[in-house]
Design a protein around this motif. Structure first.
Motif, mmCIF file in Angstrom:
data_model
loop_
_atom_site.group_PDB
_atom_site.id
_atom_site.type_symbol
_atom_site.label_atom_id
_atom_site.label_comp_id
_atom_site.label_asym_id
_atom_site.label_seq_id
_atom_site.Cartn_x
_atom_site.Cartn_y
_atom_site.Cartn_z
ATOM 1 N N PHE A 34 0.805 -1.218 0.000
ATOM 2 C CA PHE A 34 0.000 0.000 0.000
ATOM 3 C C PHE A 34 0.843 1.274 0.000
ATOM 4 O O PHE A 34 0.501 2.223 -0.721
ATOM 5 N N PRO A 35 1.938 1.375 0.778
ATOM 6 C CA PRO A 35 2.746 2.616 0.714
ATOM 7 C C PRO A 35 3.255 2.916 -0.691
ATOM 8 O O PRO A 35 3.255 4.079 -1.114
ATOM 9 N N ILE A 37 1.835 1.862 -3.557
ATOM 10 C CA ILE A 37 0.676 2.219 -4.381
ATOM 11 C C ILE A 37 0.252 3.656 -4.096
ATOM 12 O O ILE A 37 -0.029 4.438 -5.017
ATOM 13 N N PHE A 38 0.224 4.026 -2.819
ATOM 14 C CA PHE A 38 -0.163 5.389 -2.450
ATOM 15 C C PHE A 38 0.816 6.409 -3.042
ATOM 16 O O PHE A 38 0.409 7.414 -3.618
ATOM 17 N N GLY A 39 2.120 6.144 -2.897
ATOM 18 C CA GLY A 39 3.121 7.050 -3.449
ATOM 19 C C GLY A 39 3.042 7.145 -4.959
ATOM 20 O O GLY A 39 3.189 8.231 -5.532
ATOM 21 N N VAL A 41 0.343 6.630 -6.916
ATOM 22 C CA VAL A 41 -0.875 7.334 -7.330
ATOM 23 C C VAL A 41 -0.759 8.829 -7.050
ATOM 24 O O VAL A 41 -1.111 9.665 -7.892
ATOM 25 N N VAL A 42 -0.240 9.177 -5.866
ATOM 26 C CA VAL A 42 -0.229 10.586 -5.451
ATOM 27 C C VAL A 42 0.897 11.359 -6.126
ATOM 28 O O VAL A 42 0.713 12.496 -6.570
#
Length: 330
Positions: A34-35, A37-39, A41-42
């Motif tokens: 998740f970290p 994926i979050f990085g 996407v953002v």
């Protein structure tokens, strides 16, 4: 009655435990990634899509945002001579930089692949320039290239050669940029070194038994076996050539007479000097398309010159099957 109730509750709890484990066990891999994926996407996908959106707008940093459709792209192709100038300079730089970058990195890797004492020290020494920041590298090369007190011209004067003012002469400024950009060979050199380490020694022994010399072994054994590595480094070199900005910005500022005015500098100035963020985004997406097309062409051509050992095994199995079918038919 109370004992029966407690026993039923325990049985229900025991039945729920495997479900909980199964549920959290399935989600655990996604929690770990998740970290990332979050990085992604953002900080990557989000800005990428946003830049595509604003490329269709007149988007000043301060002021009214106006939708203009394809006007940014039309202006870029039809009414901006600096677009073609920067693109031509970048293509010339890429033609010089990409082959030299690959050949020098491969040469250094072959030197470090030799069994000599102190190879680890040389490996570290060759890798160190790649970790130097772009600003520090620009300061070093500005001293090297100086026409008045530069070490390069001093070295040439020892042989009676009058060196030019490298960064202020239109005939030599782009060459100077290419040489300065070739300084950081560490990462590509290590990739080539890893590829060379993976070549079976039996191939060299068989080639030497057949009478092949060192040069013949290089072209008949070494180069075919590291073609996947060459493919990877070729693509990364093309991308690096089109992203060249720091050295030109700090050493020459695009001069003299725009001879080192790279496409990345053209994008940078449109965004942060003229505050035309939408126009700069359109420039960036056109560069993305250029790199995409060049990468696609390299991949398509790789079918003719890249050797994969796994594919060779599959082809040999197919040939054996065909020969067996031919024998049975005969």
């Amino acid at each position: 009655m109370a004992q029966t109730y407690l026993q039923n509750a325990r049985e229900q709890t025991a039945a729920l435990k495997p479900l909980r484990k199964r549920r959290w066990g399935g989600a655990a891999p996604y929690l770990f990634i998740f970290p990332w994926i979050f990085g992604f996407v953002v900080f990557t996908l989000g800005p990428l899509l946003f830049s595509l959106i604003i490329s269709f707008f007149d988007w000043p940093i301060v002021g009214k945002v106006t939708f203009i459709g394809l006007d940014n792209y039309i202006e870029m192709f039809t009414d901006d001579p600096m677009f073609w100038k920067s693109l031509f300079v970048t293509l010339k730089f890429a033609v010089l930089f990409v082959p030299l970058n690959i050949m020098i990195a491969l040469g250094l890797a072959m030197l470090l692949n030799q069994k000599v004492r102190g190879s680890a020290i040389f490996r570290t020494a060759f890798y160190l320039p790649s970790v130097i920041s772009g600003v520090a590298l620009a300061m070093i090369w500005s001293w090297v290239y100086s026409g008045d007190y530069g070490i390069l011209n001093y070295f040439l004067s020892l042989f009676g050669i009058q060196g030019p003012d490298w960064l202020n002469d239109t005939r030599w400024s782009l060459v100077a940029m290419v040489v300065a950009s070739l300084w950081g060979q560490g990462s590509m050199m290590l990739i080539f070194l890893a590829g060379l380490k993976g070549i079976p020694k039996d191939l060299y022994e068989s080639a030497s038994i057949d009478g092949a010399g060192k040069i013949r072994q290089f072209f008949s054994v070494t180069v075919p076996m590291i073609t996947p590595t060459i493919l990877f480094n070729l693509i990364t070199s093309i991308i690096a050539a089109f992203q060249q900005l720091t050295l030109a910005l700090l050493l020459t500022g695009g001069g003299p007479l725009k001879s080192t005015y790279f496409y990345a500098m053209y994008m940078y100035e449109n965004a942060f000097k003229y505050f035309k963020m939408g126009y700069s985004a359109a420039n960036a997406w056109f560069m993305f398309l250029i790199v995409l097309v060049l990468t696609f062409l390299v991949f398509k051509s790789s079918e003719a010159w890249v050797f994969y050992e796994g594919e060779m095994k599959k082809n040999s199995r197919r040939d054996k099957r065909k020969s067996r079918k031919g024998v049975q038919a005969g």
